[in-house]
Design a protein around this motif. Structure first.
Motif: not given
Length: 82
Positions: A55-78
């Protein structure tokens, strides 16, 4: 054998999570554990030990997820360290 996406498993403090998986997924996890053990020279890990790194690898390679984290648009994503 081709290089697997997972490397050696880290020994980390777990958080208990209970899930139900289809039998086919469990069989694949067992087969993946055997392949990983063959590649790393260790003994096969229990299938449940593979879920978190996968799961960690999947999330780390999901570009939309990592982009949202960097932009602070995490909506509850830690920003958990993987």
């Amino acid at each position: 054998m081709t290089k697997l996406k997972l490397g050696p498993l880290a020994d980390d403090r777990p958080v208990k999570l209970t899930v139900e998986l289809p039998a086919a997924i469990h069989r694949d996890l067992v087969a993946y554990a055997a392949a990983l053990a063959s590649e790393t020279g260790g003994s096969p890990a229990a299938p449940e030990k593979l879920v978190a790194p996968m799961l960690a690898r999947f999330m780390a390679t999901d570009r939309a997820f990592t982009r949202a984290q960097r932009q602070g648009q995490n909506h509850g994503i830690s920003k958990a360290s993987a």
